[in-house]
Write an enzyme that holds these catalytic residues in place. Sequence first.
Site, PDB file in Angstrom:
ATOM      1  N   SER A  33       0.842  -1.200   0.000  1.00  0.00           N
ATOM      2  CA  SER A  33       0.000   0.000   0.000  1.00  0.00           C
ATOM      3  C   SER A  33       0.875   1.247   0.000  1.00  0.00           C
ATOM      4  O   SER A  33       2.053   1.186  -0.378  1.00  0.00           O
ATOM      5  CB  SER A  33      -0.943  -0.035   1.203  1.00  0.00           C
ATOM      6  OG  SER A  33      -1.939   0.957   1.087  1.00  0.00           O
ATOM      7  N   ASN A  34       0.332   2.388   0.379  1.00  0.00           N
ATOM      8  CA  ASN A  34       1.097   3.640   0.412  1.00  0.00           C
ATOM      9  C   ASN A  34       0.572   4.515   1.546  1.00  0.00           C
ATOM     10  O   ASN A  34      -0.391   4.156   2.227  1.00  0.00           O
ATOM     11  CB  ASN A  34       1.015   4.345  -0.951  1.00  0.00           C
ATOM     12  CG  ASN A  34      -0.420   4.679  -1.318  1.00  0.00           C
ATOM     13  OD1 ASN A  34      -1.057   5.495  -0.679  1.00  0.00           O
ATOM     14  ND2 ASN A  34      -0.933   4.002  -2.345  1.00  0.00           N
ATOM     15  N   TYR A  35       1.197   5.678   1.740  1.00  0.00           N
ATOM     16  CA  TYR A  35       0.910   6.518   2.903  1.00  0.00           C
ATOM     17  C   TYR A  35      -0.261   7.482   2.725  1.00  0.00           C
ATOM     18  O   TYR A  35      -0.456   8.350   3.555  1.00  0.00           O
ATOM     19  CB  TYR A  35       2.154   7.333   3.274  1.00  0.00           C
ATOM     20  CG  TYR A  35       3.252   6.506   3.891  1.00  0.00           C
ATOM     21  CD1 TYR A  35       3.085   5.957   5.160  1.00  0.00           C
ATOM     22  CD2 TYR A  35       4.448   6.291   3.224  1.00  0.00           C
ATOM     23  CE1 TYR A  35       4.097   5.212   5.742  1.00  0.00           C
ATOM     24  CE2 TYR A  35       5.465   5.549   3.796  1.00  0.00           C
ATOM     25  CZ  TYR A  35       5.288   5.014   5.056  1.00  0.00           C
ATOM     26  OH  TYR A  35       6.282   4.283   5.625  1.00  0.00           O
TER      27      TYR A  35
END
Length: 228
Positions: A33-35
């Site tokens: 995923s990502n932030y």
Amino acid sequence: AAECFALGLLAGRHVLINAGPTREAIDPVRYISNYSSGKMGFALAEAAAEAGARVTLVAGPVNLTTPPRVERIDVVSARDMLAACEMALPADVFIASAAVADYRPAEAADAKLKKDPGSDSGMQLELVRNPDILATLAAHAQRPWCVGFAAETHDVLSYARDKLQRKNLDLIIANDVSQPDIGFNSDDNSVTLIDRSLHQQHLPQASKSKLAREIIHLIAGYLPAQPE
Ligand code: CTP
Ligand code: CA
């Protein structure tokens, strides 16, 4: 500006927004995923609803409360997000604020992956490309007026113009995520809007909710008049 919102700048319009990250399963307990926090997309949904629109918000996994009068659809992966966005059509406007994972594991394992106890070697994970949600909706038979985001760390405006043209968008919102106090995970942002005729408009650093109202106001001004 508050009065314009009270007048219902987007009354009678359906605004579709996606927001947050996507999660791409590796196995039942792990993902890529990502932030992305989803804050900008949720602020846009709130502002669009305040402006009188019917709002559908397709959200990846985020820790945010749903703004009043917004219909929220929760999804996990990029493929689920694409399906939910297509299901929500027709819409007058699509705002793609989601940080869609560009790749996903080629296959998600059914059971938790285990290390090989007999070796201390690394591992290879094969990734495949996810669909481009924004480009898909911009090429759709029921094409909405399409707004993209371009989060970049360098050559921000030239990459943003590339994306505007490559994905056939009506507007792109360029976001310099190299600055620590704005963008991705923070409460403030600063953006530059670029439209189809490459007209640029900079909105200086402000809270995401203030910027969202300005962006919604500008988008409303671009929309073709509604049939009587
Ligand atoms: N986007 C999308 N689906 C994807 C990837 C991106 O809908 N699979 C959308 C984003 O929501 C954003 C715009 O496309 O509105 C630009 O996303 P960005 O990640 O900046 O661009 P990419 O086209 O993915 O290119 P790159 O990450 O290589 O810069
Ligand atoms: Ca990307």
